[in-house]
Design a protein around this motif. Structure first.
Motif, short mmCIF file in Angstrom:
data_model
loop_
_atom_site.label_atom_id
_atom_site.label_comp_id
_atom_site.label_asym_id
_atom_site.label_seq_id
_atom_site.Cartn_x
_atom_site.Cartn_y
_atom_site.Cartn_z
N UNK A 80 79.60 43.19 69.14
CA UNK A 80 80.90 43.44 69.76
C UNK A 80 81.35 44.90 69.70
N UNK A 81 81.27 45.55 68.53
CA UNK A 81 81.66 46.97 68.52
C UNK A 81 80.82 47.80 69.48
N UNK A 93 78.27 43.74 61.36
CA UNK A 93 79.21 44.13 62.41
C UNK A 93 79.89 45.45 62.07
N UNK A 145 85.20 51.63 59.75
CA UNK A 145 85.26 50.20 60.06
C UNK A 145 85.69 49.42 58.82
#
Lengths: 334, 341
Positions: A123-124, A174, A101
């Motif tokens: 979200x991921x 995130x 990531x």
């Protein structure tokens, strides 16, 4: 687990980049276009658990290298291996996304202003369907927020209600959501205040120990890179010019460009600073649209010869674990 | 020596000030409610809409009911062409007998139909056309605009050239040609379907809107998406492995929603105006269904004797279009301060 397998695992790099090239087409006229060589033939390995610092001036292709490494751009040429496996097909890339990531430079534009912090971090998880119930999702998000030092009350808030440092923590949470092995940190602290920079960098350190992460840490602040990196790679105009252990590169830079770069680092002791000779470079970094022939650094290098204009120097191992790309290395090293 | 004592828990809590989390939407509504013109327009729109929906439910006269004509009896022409608040001779007789008769607020038309209920019905049709036409435009505009903006490249070029071609056609001429051609083909096609009742004219109006007016919406949304997709949060979503459709749905459209809402609000009055214009030319709704435009058009025949029959629908159209435009402007100011200017 036997010793030999541990050795093998330690030997195999987590990421291996071979002859990566990333060109962008720049439209010149109606039908004409010429390539902008943002990254031109770079190769390096990143070992498991280490931090590789990537430095260079603005526009030298650091960010592009980080992004095409993650297949965010389609590389023009070259291969990227993750744990020895070539990343090529769409399925490979999709699988790779769960393991690698990125943390972005700008904590303002990298968070969607219409989403709450919980949704940004989640979200991921949503994309990869990594939970079976709403409670599990919430649980995971709260754990992530705790890892990066955010309160659970922050979950329902919008990103614009936070300071730069807190926003960057959201960005880091995130990037940790999918439980990755490898994170590209694209100048994650350059938009922050110095005091906040220290907090965030220490957090990167802690997270690395806790979660066994590997970083590619892109930055232009040499002191920051020195603090966090195990090894340092130096880029100039899309080429990699030097790679070695952080302390070695700092104490004994080999490439003329690295020497100039290291000499420009401010030293907080005026006596030492006076004794150090600053190597001043003349001229500007050439445009990557119109790169010089041969060695990319030759236009600003005081050691440049005709050979430098004729041939591109090979990026070769000059000592164990130490790489450099310079024709005249033997002559200029004392 | 009591100058330095540790703060108590309650004092510490006092220092931590947590502002209630406001969303973009709440902020916008707050700004909108401070705008007097927009608030008044909003209430006018609500009032007209509610009236158009509910008045026909309890009004004693129907919009197509010719009051002088009862089956099996000779036509009673005293109901025709009544002035506002006037009663026909038959009704006056009934009133003398002590029966209550509902007044004709706006009089009746040349066929003895209550004019007030016709205006209310016309408003209903006009609002419905405006609203649904805008939704059609919105859906097509969003789909084309976001595909074009996000996909880019050849797809973008092809879609935008189509938009340019439609944009360059003289739209009123196209509307009139399409409306008259479509009406003829639809008439035959609709026989026996449930859509027959709605009338081929309204359906052809919707098709005309769908074919012609999505282009500016598509352009607008494409422009928004082109600028939004360069934001780093889009890249972040790509890093997370999100597909194009996910990014458009979760990031790009929510971030241009204010522009979408505002331009839809401004699209409604233009649709209503076009509908009235077409009905005025006789290309709109099927008789006996009234619309504000066809009422105005019918009124032209008796203009010197009954000028109010033209004035009333004209005022209603102006009121609707004006308040929708003012409300749309208010929305824009409240939700998209950047567009101001």
């Amino acid at each position: 687990m036997s010793d030999s397998t541990t050795m093998d695992q330690a030997k195999q790099p987590i990421i291996s980049v071979k002859h990566l090239k990333q060109y962008f087409d720049i439209n010149d006229g109606f039908f004409k276009s010429r390539p902008l060589k943002a990254v031109d033939d770079i190769s390096f390995d990143i070992n498991e658990g280490e931090t590789l610092g990537l430095v260079g001036e603005s526009g030298c292709g650091k960010t592009t290298a980080g992004r095409s490494l993650l297949h965010l751009y389609k590389p023009t040429a070259g291969e990227i291996y993750y744990r020895g496996k070539l990343i090529k097909t769409k399925a490979d890339i999709a699988e790779f996304r769960k393991k690698a990531t990125m943390v972005f430079q700008d904590p303002y534009s990298s968070l969607d202003p219409r989403m709450t912090v919980a949704d940004i971090i989640g979200e991921p998880l949503d994309v990869h369907h990594m939970y079976s119930s709403k409670e599990e999702r919430r649980e995971k998000i709260l754990t992530l927020m705790e890892h990066v030092g955010l309160n659970s009350e922050h979950a329902a808030r919008y990103a614009h209600e936070f300071s730069g440092g807190q926003r960057q923590r959201v960005g880091i949470a995130r990037s940790l959501a999918v439980d990755p092995d490898f994170i590209v940190c694209d100048e994650p602290v350059s938009a922050l205040d110095v005091s906040i920079q220290a907090q965030v960098i220490n957090m990167f350190d802690e997270l690395q120990n806790k979660m066994n992460l590997t970083y590619l840490f892109i930055a232009h602040d040499l002191l920051v890179v020195r603090h966090i990196s195990d090894r340092i790679a130096v880029m100039y105009l899309g080429h990699m010019v030097e790679l070695g252990k952080a302390e070695d590169v700092y104490s004994r830079p080999l490439h003329p460009y690295t020497r100039a770069l290291i000499s420009a680092v401010p030293v907080p002791d005026p006596k030492v600073a006076k004794a150090n000779k600053r190597i001043a470079l003349t001229g500007e970094i050439p445009s990557p649209l119109d790169a010089p022939s041969g060695c990319p650094f030759r236009t600003r290098c005081k050691y440049a010869t005709e050979q430098c204009a004729a041939e591109v120097p090979e990026f070769k191992e000059v000592e164990t674990g130490r790489f450099c790309a310079c024709h005249r290395l033997a002559e200029i090293t004392d | 020596m009591d100058d330095f004592i540790p703060a108590t828990e309650s004092e510490k809590e006092y220092m931590v000030q947590m502002r209630p989390s406001t969303t973009f939407f709440k902020d916008g509504v707050k700004r909108l409610s401070k705008n007097k013109v927009a608030s008044i327009s909003f209430f006018v729109i609500i009032f007209i809409t509610l009236a158009a929906i509910f008045v026909p439910m309890f009004w004693p006269y129907g919009y197509e009911q010719m009051l002088g004509t009862t089956p099996g009896r000779p036509a009673d022409s005293s109901f025709n062409n009544l002035h506002p608040m006037e009663y026909s001779s038959t009704e006056l007789q009934l009133m003398e007998q002590g029966e209550k008769v509902f007044p004709h607020l706006f009089g009746t038309d040349s066929q003895g139909r209550d004019y007030f209920i016709r205006v209310v019905y016309g408003t209903r049709i006009s609002l419905a056309v405006g609203f649904f036409a805008s939704i059609i435009v919105l859906v097509i505009g969003i789909v084309v605009g976001s595909i074009s903006g996000y996909a880019g490249g050849v797809v973008d070029i092809i879609l935008m050239r189509i938009v340019d071609i439609i944009y360059s056609l003289p739209d009123m001429l196209m509307v009139i040609l399409l409306a008259s051609v479509l009406r003829q083909t639809l008439d035959a096609a609709l026989v026996g379907t449930p859509l027959e009742k709605i009338g081929s004219n309204i359906i052809s109006l919707f098709i005309v809107f769908a074919l012609l007016y999505w282009v500016s919406m598509a352009r607008l949304i494409r422009g928004q998406i082109l600028s939004l997709r360069e934001q780093e949060y889009v890249l972040a979503a790509q890093t997370a492995g999100a597909k194009g459709s996910w990014i458009v749905k979760k990031h790009l459209i929510p971030n241009c929603i204010s522009v979408i809402v505002i331009s839809t609000a401004l699209q409604i009055p233009s649709a209503i105006f076009t509908e009235s214009y077409l009905s005025f030319l006789g290309l709109g709704v099927n008789a006996p269904m009234p619309s504000l435009g066809s009422l105005a058009s019918d009124a032209l025949n008796g203009l010197s004797s009954y000028p109010y029959r033209l004035v009333i629908p004209a005022i209603v159209i102006s009121l609707i279009v004006l308040s929708l435009n003012l409300f749309g402007d208010g929305l824009r100011d409240a939700f998209d301060p950047k567009l101001n200017g």
